[in-house]
Design an enzyme around this catalytic site. Structure first.
Site, PDB file in Angstrom:
ATOM      1  CB  SER A  83       6.007   2.411  -0.664  1.00  0.00           C
ATOM      2  OG  SER A  83       5.891   1.198   0.072  1.00  0.00           O
ATOM      3  CG  HIS A 110       4.354   5.363   2.338  1.00  0.00           C
ATOM      4  ND1 HIS A 110       3.382   6.168   2.879  1.00  0.00           N
ATOM      5  CD2 HIS A 110       3.768   4.152   2.121  1.00  0.00           C
ATOM      6  CE1 HIS A 110       2.244   5.473   2.986  1.00  0.00           C
ATOM      7  NE2 HIS A 110       2.453   4.263   2.526  1.00  0.00           N
ATOM      8  CG  ASP A 116       3.268   0.657   2.551  1.00  0.00           C
ATOM      9  OD1 ASP A 116       3.711   0.774   1.402  1.00  0.00           O
ATOM     10  OD2 ASP A 116       2.332   1.354   3.000  1.00  0.00           O
ATOM     11  CG  MET A 125       1.339  -4.457   4.971  1.00  0.00           C
ATOM     12  SD  MET A 125       1.459  -5.210   3.334  1.00  0.00           S
ATOM     13  CE  MET A 125       1.693  -3.742   2.345  1.00  0.00           C
ATOM     14  CG  HIS A 160      -0.165   2.987   5.023  1.00  0.00           C
ATOM     15  ND1 HIS A 160      -0.251   2.611   3.701  1.00  0.00           N
ATOM     16  CD2 HIS A 160      -1.397   2.816   5.545  1.00  0.00           C
ATOM     17  CE1 HIS A 160      -1.483   2.226   3.435  1.00  0.00           C
ATOM     18  NE2 HIS A 160      -2.206   2.353   4.544  1.00  0.00           N
ATOM     19  CG  MET A 170      -2.044  -0.975   5.243  1.00  0.00           C
ATOM     20  SD  MET A 170      -1.243  -1.329   3.682  1.00  0.00           S
ATOM     21  CE  MET A 170       0.395  -0.719   4.044  1.00  0.00           C
ATOM     22  CG  MET A 198      -5.573   2.499   0.892  1.00  0.00           C
ATOM     23  SD  MET A 198      -3.789   2.655   0.932  1.00  0.00           S
ATOM     24  CE  MET A 198      -3.302   1.239  -0.072  1.00  0.00           C
ATOM     25  N   GLY A 230      -2.017  -4.311   0.532  1.00  0.00           N
ATOM     26  CA  GLY A 230      -1.363  -5.590   0.830  1.00  0.00           C
ATOM     27  C   GLY A 230      -0.128  -5.838  -0.008  1.00  0.00           C
ATOM     28  N   GLY A 271       2.621  -4.323  -3.358  1.00  0.00           N
ATOM     29  CA  GLY A 271       3.033  -3.316  -4.328  1.00  0.00           C
ATOM     30  C   GLY A 271       2.824  -3.849  -5.733  1.00  0.00           C
ATOM     31  N   GLY A 272       3.034  -2.996  -6.714  1.00  0.00           N
ATOM     32  CA  GLY A 272       2.998  -3.424  -8.111  1.00  0.00           C
ATOM     33  C   GLY A 272       1.615  -3.701  -8.678  1.00  0.00           C
ATOM     34  CG  ASP A 302      -0.128   3.704  -0.381  1.00  0.00           C
ATOM     35  OD1 ASP A 302      -0.051   3.358   0.809  1.00  0.00           O
ATOM     36  OD2 ASP A 302       0.565   3.197  -1.290  1.00  0.00           O
ATOM     37  N   GLY A 303      -0.685   3.663  -4.108  1.00  0.00           N
ATOM     38  CA  GLY A 303      -0.980   2.459  -4.891  1.00  0.00           C
ATOM     39  C   GLY A 303      -1.061   2.742  -6.373  1.00  0.00           C
ATOM     40  N   GLY A 353       5.932   2.861  -4.874  1.00  0.00           N
ATOM     41  CA  GLY A 353       6.903   1.821  -4.545  1.00  0.00           C
ATOM     42  C   GLY A 353       7.599   1.359  -5.815  1.00  0.00           C
ATOM     43  CB  SER A 354       6.603  -1.047  -8.439  1.00  0.00           C
ATOM     44  OG  SER A 354       5.272  -0.634  -8.359  1.00  0.00           O
TER      45      SER A 354
HETATM   46  C1  DX5 Z   1      -0.423  -1.328  -0.607  1.00  0.00           C
HETATM   47  C2  DX5 Z   1       0.881  -0.614  -0.431  1.00  0.00           C
HETATM   48  C3  DX5 Z   1       1.337  -0.190  -1.816  1.00  0.00           C
HETATM   49  C4  DX5 Z   1       2.652   0.504  -1.826  1.00  0.00           C
HETATM   50  C5  DX5 Z   1       2.849   1.197  -3.152  1.00  0.00           C
HETATM   51  O1  DX5 Z   1      -0.684  -2.073   0.470  1.00  0.00           O
HETATM   52  O2  DX5 Z   1       0.680   0.496   0.423  1.00  0.00           O
HETATM   53  O3  DX5 Z   1       0.347   0.650  -2.317  1.00  0.00           O
HETATM   54  O4  DX5 Z   1       2.682   1.460  -0.827  1.00  0.00           O
HETATM   55  O5  DX5 Z   1       3.070   0.206  -4.068  1.00  0.00           O
HETATM   56  P1  DX5 Z   1       3.133   0.519  -5.650  1.00  0.00           P
HETATM   57  O6  DX5 Z   1       3.587   1.959  -5.811  1.00  0.00           O
HETATM   58  O7  DX5 Z   1       4.126  -0.458  -6.198  1.00  0.00           O
HETATM   59  O8  DX5 Z   1       1.735   0.331  -6.145  1.00  0.00           O
HETATM   60 ZN    ZN Z   2       1.170   2.646   2.102  1.00  0.00          ZN
END
Ligand code: DX5
Ligand code: ZN
Length: 240
Positions: free
Chosen positions: A16, A41, A43, A45, A74, A76, A145, A150, A152-153, A181-182, A203-204
């Protein structure tokens, strides 16, 4: 711009760009693809559906020339329908909308496919798998999810693992990806791969410790997630 994405359930790693350098998206996408990611990916928002704002179709269009694999968008955002064409024209291969984003999901999914993209549907943690029971023939992907959307991390919500297994059961032999995702890490990836997931957004766990000038770390992080996920997937594959 849905390139013909051949379907298979092999593990795919979709970093992401939420965790990438926002001042250098093009180079970041080229770096993660050179280091072996399968999809990118994106994101999106809107600060309304989720308590954060990232970017819109113009940024996706700017990123597109730097993405040779699959641009997995994605959304959101709410509402979704007024923006589908803009993201399709920006080059999205897959557009994923949230079940919770509006009252007419079936119409939204039809509109995504009519715009020439693969259609995905995302479920927030509190939304049951059954919410998509009547739209299985309208989708190419379901995104589970495993954090509240909203940011990452965040920490992985383990209670989502049974939802993945339930979706795998509902999907049966349909060509539908199960995306997570997440909070995906080398530790959490095997849990969802064993339950039936095949696309892992991270992501992270991909971007941490690396950079465009030190992209090898991205490769190490991608391999670490893939290895534990593939091992778990293989362990659960029915004997030939
Ligand atoms: C949430 C995002 C995160 C991101 C992934 O809104 O969609 O989930 O993609 O973030 P990590 O992998 O850092 O949880
Ligand atoms: Zn996402």
């Amino acid at each position: 711009m849905s390139t013909n994405i051949p379907f298979n359930r092999a593990i795919k790693i979709a970093p992401s760009i939420l965790s990438a350098d926002f001042a250098n998206f093009g180079a970041e996408c080229e770096a993660i693809e050179a280091q072996g990611c399968d999809w990118v990916h994106v994101d999106v928002m809107d600060g309304h559906f989720v308590p954060n704002i990232t970017f819109g179709p113009q940024t996706c269009a700017a990123i597109r020339p730097h993405v040779k694999t699959v641009m997995d968008v994605h959304l959101m955002i709410a509402p979704v329908d007024p923006y589908i064409e803009a993201f399709a024209n920006a080059g999205a291969d897959i557009i994923t909308a949230h079940v919770e984003a509006g009252p007419h999901l079936d119409r939204t999914l039809q509109a995504i496919r009519a715009a020439g993209c693969k259609a995905g549907v995302a479920l927030n943690p509190a939304t049951p798998a059954e919410a998509i029971g009547y739209v299985l023939d309208r989708i190419d992907l379901v995104c589970v999810m495993t954090v509240n959307p909203g940011f990452g991390g965040q920490s992985f919500i383990e209670a989502m693992v049974p939802k993945v297994a339930r979706l795998r059961e509902m999907i049966d032999d349909r060509e539908i990806h199960i995306e997570i995702d997440g909070g995906v890490t080398p530790e959490t990836a095997p849990l969802v791969a064993a339950a039936g997931a095949d696309v892992l957004v991270a992501g992270s766990a991909v971007f941490k410790g690396g950079s465009v000038s030190n992209p090898g770390v991205y490769g190490d992080n991608i391999r670490a997630i893939r290895q534990t996920a593939e091992h778990a997937q293989g362990a659960t594959r029915p004997a030939a």
